[in-house]
Design a protein around this motif. Structure first.
Motif, short mmCIF file in Angstrom:
data_model
loop_
_atom_site.label_atom_id
_atom_site.label_comp_id
_atom_site.label_asym_id
_atom_site.label_seq_id
_atom_site.Cartn_x
_atom_site.Cartn_y
_atom_site.Cartn_z
N SER A 12 0.80 -1.22 0.00
CA SER A 12 0.00 0.00 0.00
C SER A 12 0.84 1.27 0.00
O SER A 12 0.34 2.34 -0.36
CB SER A 12 -0.94 0.01 1.21
N GLY A 13 2.08 1.19 0.45
CA GLY A 13 2.97 2.35 0.33
C GLY A 13 2.73 3.44 1.35
O GLY A 13 2.98 4.62 1.06
N THR A 14 2.30 3.10 2.56
CA THR A 14 2.08 4.14 3.57
C THR A 14 3.40 4.78 4.00
O THR A 14 3.46 5.99 4.22
CB THR A 14 1.32 3.59 4.78
N ALA A 18 4.56 8.76 3.49
CA ALA A 18 5.14 9.61 4.53
C ALA A 18 6.43 10.26 4.04
O ALA A 18 6.69 11.44 4.32
CB ALA A 18 5.40 8.78 5.79
N LEU A 19 7.24 9.53 3.29
CA LEU A 19 8.47 10.09 2.73
C LEU A 19 8.16 11.13 1.66
O LEU A 19 8.80 12.19 1.60
CB LEU A 19 9.35 8.98 2.15
N LEU A 20 7.18 10.85 0.81
CA LEU A 20 6.78 11.82 -0.21
C LEU A 20 6.29 13.12 0.43
O LEU A 20 6.62 14.22 -0.01
CB LEU A 20 5.68 11.23 -1.10
N ASP A 21 5.49 12.99 1.48
CA ASP A 21 4.96 14.17 2.17
C ASP A 21 6.10 14.97 2.79
O ASP A 21 6.13 16.21 2.71
CB ASP A 21 3.95 13.76 3.25
N ALA A 22 7.03 14.27 3.44
CA ALA A 22 8.16 14.96 4.08
C ALA A 22 9.02 15.67 3.05
O ALA A 22 9.47 16.81 3.26
CB ALA A 22 8.99 13.97 4.89
N ALA A 23 9.26 14.99 1.92
CA ALA A 23 10.15 15.52 0.89
C ALA A 23 9.55 16.73 0.17
O ALA A 23 10.27 17.45 -0.53
CB ALA A 23 10.49 14.43 -0.12
N ALA A 24 8.25 16.96 0.34
CA ALA A 24 7.62 18.15 -0.25
C ALA A 24 8.16 19.43 0.39
O ALA A 24 8.06 20.51 -0.20
CB ALA A 24 6.11 18.07 -0.10
N ASP A 25 8.74 19.31 1.59
CA ASP A 25 9.37 20.45 2.26
C ASP A 25 10.83 20.52 1.83
O ASP A 25 11.59 19.58 2.09
CB ASP A 25 9.27 20.25 3.78
N PRO A 26 11.25 21.61 1.18
CA PRO A 26 12.65 21.70 0.72
C PRO A 26 13.66 21.53 1.85
O PRO A 26 14.78 21.09 1.62
CB PRO A 26 12.73 23.10 0.11
N GLY A 27 13.26 21.83 3.07
CA GLY A 27 14.16 21.70 4.20
C GLY A 27 14.41 20.26 4.62
O GLY A 27 15.31 20.01 5.44
N TYR A 28 13.63 19.33 4.09
CA TYR A 28 13.80 17.93 4.48
C TYR A 28 15.15 17.39 4.04
O TYR A 28 15.75 16.55 4.71
CB TYR A 28 12.65 17.09 3.90
#
Length: 202
Positions: A12-14, A18-28
């Protein structure tokens, strides 16, 4: 430049989400540059496609041997020049060719506090043993089963009324947080592996 992540999934890729959501922030400090899977038609691939991330699928059945599959998977991952490969619910063991090419830069999670309860049934084994605390481990993948050097661990209490499903669900929530935080630190700060120890920071 953000660190380049290739994420491998089987379901399912949960954790991927979570990684995709975090990576949306350039500061990640990291971006998911590709998502691979060992079977088609799964939600993990759909999540990647919705995020505009390239995907690839390589089934074991489409290769002449498990070793051939491992070598081809290694090649497909290498095409995306990853700084880190994240096995996020990827239900296949990577082998000799993959580790020869990407070893030391591949991480996976395990739903137990390593070295306790390795293998496929960590939450059930912890419950059966009667431990009061379990959790999740992020580790650098080696040729063993859940035996690599430990990057991070997080604890989860075992409640008296837990069954395998309720315990595993709480472990997965804690595991996801640990994965996102730790991969971000590995990307931003770098890491070194010294014997059995993993140190974050350059």
């Amino acid at each position: 430049m953000p660190a380049r992540l290739v994420v491998l999934v089987s379901g399912s890729g949960t954790n991927l989400q979570a990684l995709l959501d975090a990576a949306a922030d350039p500061g990640y400090g990291a971006e998911v540059v590709a998502v691979g899977a060992d079977r088609p038609g799964i939600e993990g691939l759909a999540r990647a496609e919705r995020a505009g991330v390239p995907t690839f699928v390589l089934r074991v059945a489409d290769c002449e041997s498990r070793a051939a599959w491992d070598a081809e998977l290694s090649r497909l991952v290498a095409e995306h020049e990853p700084d880190l490969v994240v096995l996020a619910g990827f239900m296949k063991l990577v082998g000799e060719s993959f580790l020869a090419r990407h070893g030391g830069r591949v991480v996976n999670t395990h739903p137990a506090l390593s070295p306790s309860f390795p293998g496929m049934h960590g939450p059930a084994d912890a419950l059966a043993y009667g431990v009061k605390v379990t959790g999740a481990t992020l580790f650098v993948v080696d040729a063993g089963v859940d035996t690599g050097q430990i990057v991070a661990q997080t604890t989860v209490p075992v409640e008296d009324d837990d069954d395998v499903d309720t315990l595993h669900e709480r472990i997965k929530v804690a595991e996801r947080t640990m994965l996102v935080e730790s991969v971000g630190r590995m990307a931003r700060e770098g890491f070194t592996v010294d014997g059995r120890r993993v140190r974050l920071g350059r």
